[in-house]
Scaffold this motif. Sequence first.
Motif, mmCIF file in Angstrom:
data_model
loop_
_atom_site.group_PDB
_atom_site.id
_atom_site.type_symbol
_atom_site.label_atom_id
_atom_site.label_comp_id
_atom_site.label_asym_id
_atom_site.label_seq_id
_atom_site.Cartn_x
_atom_site.Cartn_y
_atom_site.Cartn_z
ATOM 1 N N ALA A 21 0.842 -1.400 -0.090
ATOM 2 C CA ALA A 21 -0.055 0.111 0.240
ATOM 3 C C ALA A 21 0.891 1.253 -0.093
ATOM 4 N N THR A 22 0.092 2.537 -0.293
ATOM 5 C CA THR A 22 1.118 3.382 -0.875
ATOM 6 C C THR A 22 0.483 4.841 0.395
ATOM 7 N N THR A 23 -1.133 4.874 0.762
ATOM 8 C CA THR A 23 -0.846 6.182 2.227
ATOM 9 C C THR A 23 -1.199 5.150 3.065
ATOM 10 N N ILE A 24 -1.429 5.857 4.129
ATOM 11 C CA ILE A 24 -1.561 5.092 5.742
ATOM 12 C C ILE A 24 -2.943 5.464 5.411
ATOM 13 N N THR A 25 -3.690 4.579 6.374
ATOM 14 C CA THR A 25 -5.402 4.431 6.091
ATOM 15 C C THR A 25 -5.695 4.393 7.512
ATOM 16 N N LEU A 26 -6.811 5.247 7.877
ATOM 17 C CA LEU A 26 -7.344 5.512 9.273
ATOM 18 C C LEU A 26 -8.780 5.187 9.167
ATOM 19 N N LYS A 27 -9.471 3.880 9.662
ATOM 20 C CA LYS A 27 -10.177 3.281 9.227
ATOM 21 C C LYS A 27 -11.710 3.917 10.863
ATOM 22 N N LEU A 28 -12.412 4.706 10.954
ATOM 23 C CA LEU A 28 -13.189 5.426 11.608
ATOM 24 C C LEU A 28 -14.166 4.205 12.240
ATOM 25 N N GLU A 29 -14.704 3.946 13.521
ATOM 26 C CA GLU A 29 -15.686 3.319 13.994
ATOM 27 C C GLU A 29 -17.314 2.786 13.381
ATOM 28 N N ASP A 30 -17.818 4.264 12.428
ATOM 29 C CA ASP A 30 -18.168 3.859 11.463
ATOM 30 C C ASP A 30 -18.378 3.504 9.777
ATOM 31 N N GLY A 31 -16.823 2.884 10.015
ATOM 32 C CA GLY A 31 -16.347 2.552 9.045
ATOM 33 C C GLY A 31 -15.294 2.841 7.873
ATOM 34 N N SER A 32 -15.538 4.445 8.019
ATOM 35 C CA SER A 32 -15.375 5.519 6.990
ATOM 36 C C SER A 32 -14.149 5.595 6.938
ATOM 37 N N ILE A 33 -13.048 5.372 6.034
ATOM 38 C CA ILE A 33 -11.780 5.617 5.747
ATOM 39 C C ILE A 33 -10.996 7.109 5.072
ATOM 40 N N LYS A 34 -10.167 7.682 6.414
ATOM 41 C CA LYS A 34 -9.007 8.215 5.754
ATOM 42 C C LYS A 34 -7.846 8.212 5.352
ATOM 43 N N GLU A 35 -7.201 9.083 4.503
ATOM 44 C CA GLU A 35 -6.609 8.153 3.869
ATOM 45 C C GLU A 35 -5.141 9.428 4.011
ATOM 46 N N PHE A 36 -3.626 8.769 4.426
ATOM 47 C CA PHE A 36 -2.837 10.335 4.760
ATOM 48 C C PHE A 36 -1.291 9.450 3.203
ATOM 49 N N ASP A 37 -1.177 11.047 2.746
ATOM 50 C CA ASP A 37 -0.424 10.330 1.594
ATOM 51 C C ASP A 37 0.948 10.950 1.625
ATOM 52 N N GLU A 38 1.273 10.929 3.132
ATOM 53 C CA GLU A 38 2.359 12.013 4.372
ATOM 54 C C GLU A 38 3.017 10.781 4.226
ATOM 55 N N THR A 39 4.763 10.798 4.442
ATOM 56 C CA THR A 39 5.596 9.465 4.800
ATOM 57 C C THR A 39 5.220 9.756 6.495
ATOM 58 N N GLU A 40 5.292 10.696 7.042
ATOM 59 C CA GLU A 40 4.969 10.681 8.013
ATOM 60 C C GLU A 40 3.526 11.771 8.568
ATOM 61 N N ALA A 41 2.565 10.430 9.015
ATOM 62 C CA ALA A 41 1.580 11.832 9.425
ATOM 63 C C ALA A 41 1.536 12.106 10.731
ATOM 64 N N ILE A 42 0.459 12.817 11.003
ATOM 65 C CA ILE A 42 0.698 13.582 12.691
ATOM 66 C C ILE A 42 -0.633 12.821 12.818
ATOM 67 N N ILE A 43 -1.870 12.391 13.612
ATOM 68 C CA ILE A 43 -2.792 12.405 13.777
ATOM 69 C C ILE A 43 -3.698 12.639 15.207
ATOM 70 N N SER A 44 -4.742 13.927 15.009
ATOM 71 C CA SER A 44 -4.491 13.871 17.189
ATOM 72 C C SER A 44 -6.115 12.641 16.760
ATOM 73 N N VAL A 45 -6.282 12.252 18.127
ATOM 74 C CA VAL A 45 -7.689 11.390 18.273
ATOM 75 C C VAL A 45 -8.866 12.320 18.127
#
Length: 370
Positions: free
Chosen positions: A111-135
Motif C-alpha cells: 500500500a502507498t497510503t496510511i489509512t485510518l478506519k473510523l468506528e462508523d466504517g469510514s476510511i481516511k487516507e494520508f499521503d504523507e511519509t510521516e502522518a501526525i494524527i490527533s484522536v
Amino acid sequence: MEHLIIKYINKEISEEELALLKEGLKNPEVKKQLKEYIDLESSIQLGLKKIDMERVYNSLDAPLSSEDNLEKRAARLSYLKYAAAITIIIALAASFQLFINRDINEFTPNATTITLKLEDGSIKEFDETEAIISVDDFVAGSEPKNSNNKTDIAYNEINVPYGKKATIKLSDNSQVILNSGSVFKYPTSFDGSDLRSVTLEGEAYFAVSKNAQKPFIVQTAEMDVEVLGTEFNVSCFKDDKQTLAILVEGSIKAKNTLSNTSVIVKPGQAATLKDKNLTVQPVDIQKYTAWLHGDLLFIDDTFETVLKKLERHFNVVIINNNPALNEVRYNGRFNTETLEQILEAFQVNTTFEYTLKNNQIIIKNETPMK
C-alpha cells in the motif's frame, strides 16, 4: 512471503507477484511457512478434508508457467481459500480479544497510503511519509464521547504500510509513534473504562501520560505491557517470531498471556517473549529506538533480520535464495543511503549477488562467501 500466498489464494495477485512467489518457493523456509499455514487449517474441526501438500505445491507451481488466466488459476485453489479464511478467523479470535472482527488482509505491505478506519466504517487516507494524527480530529459522528457504558467505547484503527510512519495523539495526551508495517487499534476515548487499552501489531514507541487510577495496557498477540506513565518501545511483527518491550524510562510489567506469567522491566532492559518463554535482559536502547530518527541501526544483527528491516523501511520484497547468509551478522548505521548503497556496504565483507527490479530484490543462490 505470506502476503503473496494469501493474495494468490484470494485471486488478487499480479503476474509479477506470481513469478516472485514461484521464485520464493525455491527457499525451504517459504515452503515450510506454507506447510505450517496448511497444517493449522487441517487441525480445525469443521469437517474440512485433510489437504494434500503435494497437491498444493503443484497447484501453486503449475499456473506460474501456464497460459491460464488468474480466475482459472484461483479456481483450482477454491477449497484452500475457504480453509484460509477459517484459519485467519480462529487465529484472530485467539490472539486479539479487543477486535476479533478485524480483517487480517487490511494490512498490505504494498500500500502507498496510511489509512485510518473510523468506528462508523469510514476510511481516511494520508499521503504523507510521516502522518501526525490527533484522536480529536477523527471521531465518528455517532460515537458517544462521554458514555459510562463500556460497551459504547468506539475504536479507530490505523494501518501504516511499509515505507511510512505515523504519530497518534490519544485522548489522554499519550503519544504513539508507529513504525512501517504496523496496525494499531485505539479507543476514541478512555472514558467509561477502568483501563486505557490499545492493541498493536508491528512496532511502536509509546510516551504514556501518567494516571495511577487508570493503567495503560498495550495488547499484542502473546504479550501485554502494562504501565502507569513511561516511555517504551514495543516490537511484535509476525515474521520476527518474537515480541519485545524495551523500557526507556519509568517502569512496565510485561505479561505472557499464554502462560499468565509476568516480569517487571527496568530502564535499559527488554522483556522478550520467544518460543513461549518470557525473559528480561539488558539491551542497548539506541538499537531499538534509532528508527524514530529515520535511522537503520544494525548491531550484531543476522542477515535475515537485516532483510526484514530493509523490506519494511523501503517498502520492497526481498527473496533470499542463499540461506547460508541468514546467520551472518552485520553492524552499521544508515540514514540517507539508498537501498542499493546499503547492500553494497554489506557486500564489502560478504560476497553475494542480487537482482533488483521495481520493488523486488532477489539474492542469488550458492554465492561463495569471503
